[in-house]
Write a protein that holds these residues in place. Structure first.
Motif, mmCIF file in Angstrom:
data_model
loop_
_atom_site.group_PDB
_atom_site.id
_atom_site.type_symbol
_atom_site.label_atom_id
_atom_site.label_comp_id
_atom_site.label_asym_id
_atom_site.label_seq_id
_atom_site.Cartn_x
_atom_site.Cartn_y
_atom_site.Cartn_z
ATOM 1 N N ARG A 191 0.823 -1.222 0.000
ATOM 2 C CA ARG A 191 0.000 0.000 0.000
ATOM 3 C C ARG A 191 0.857 1.273 0.000
ATOM 4 N N ALA A 192 1.903 1.306 0.808
ATOM 5 C CA ALA A 192 2.745 2.508 0.903
ATOM 6 C C ALA A 192 3.368 2.862 -0.445
ATOM 7 N N ASP B 268 0.649 4.396 -2.683
ATOM 8 C CA ASP B 268 0.374 5.769 -2.239
ATOM 9 C C ASP B 268 1.475 6.720 -2.689
ATOM 10 N N LYS B 269 2.707 6.272 -2.578
ATOM 11 C CA LYS B 269 3.845 7.106 -2.978
ATOM 12 C C LYS B 269 3.812 7.407 -4.476
ATOM 13 N N THR C 186 1.231 7.192 -6.490
ATOM 14 C CA THR C 186 0.045 7.984 -6.802
ATOM 15 C C THR C 186 0.307 9.467 -6.552
ATOM 16 N N ALA C 187 1.118 9.744 -5.550
ATOM 17 C CA ALA C 187 1.473 11.128 -5.234
ATOM 18 C C ALA C 187 2.565 11.669 -6.155
ATOM 19 N N PHE D 226 -1.483 4.339 -11.386
ATOM 20 C CA PHE D 226 -0.829 5.169 -10.379
ATOM 21 C C PHE D 226 0.531 5.695 -10.803
#
Length: 171
Positions: free
Chosen positions: A42-43, A46-47, A49-50, A125
């Motif tokens: 998940r991390a 998220d990274k 995606t950012a 992502f």
């Protein structure tokens, strides 16, 4: 063409067409398809995606998961096609660690083609702003054993044909 219990890693920069190509190859060879993106923690998702490129430390758990998927397929005597960018030789070595020999298929692409594809891509992502980091990280696998290089700008059907011919020469 059946692969027996061969596991193939399809690698290249994001946007080179790995998933589309690997799905078709897996179907053609009656092999299991695994998209390495689905194995990211998940991390990492998220990274990315950012818009933040992953570090080697970020990739460590992901590469372990891919190594485990290879082991599982080989342990069950199944064939599989796994998508993984595997941009550095060290990443490929981590995937190979304690596994039987793997076939590596490298979708080679130039930066302009990938930039165009990433700009047009929806729902992923990996952002086009991270393209530079992909090419900066890439260590070509072309000199590594059991590696087949396929041009990313060929239509998928031609890529499959080139691949099958190259696999036939290796076996």
């Amino acid at each position: 063409m059946k692969l027996g219990n061969q596991v193939i890693i399809v690698m290249g920069v994001s946007g080179s067409g790995k998933s589309t190509y690997a799905q078709r190859l897996a179907q053609h060879c009656q092999a299991k398809f695994i998209d390495g993106d689905d194995l990211h923690p998940r991390a990492n998702i998220d990274k990315m995606t950012a818009g933040t490129p992953l570090t080697d430390q970020d990739r460590k758990e992901w590469l372990t998961r891919i190594n485990d998927a290879v082991y599982s397929l080989q342990h069950k005597n199944e064939s599989g096609v796994i998508v993984c960018s595997a941009l550095k030789q060290a990443y490929r070595e981590q995937i190979r660690l304690n596994n039987q020999p793997l076939l590596l298929l490298y979708l080679k692409a130039d930066k302009l083609l990938i930039e165009k594809r990433l700009t047009e891509r929806q729902g992923h992502f990996m952002k086009s702003s991270m393209l530079a980091s992909q090419f900066a990280t890439l260590e070509s696998p072309e000199a590594e054993a059991l590696t087949i290089t396929v041009s990313a700008d060929l239509p998928t059907g031609e890529q499959i044909q080139v691949t099958l011919e190259a696999i036939a020469k290796l076996t």
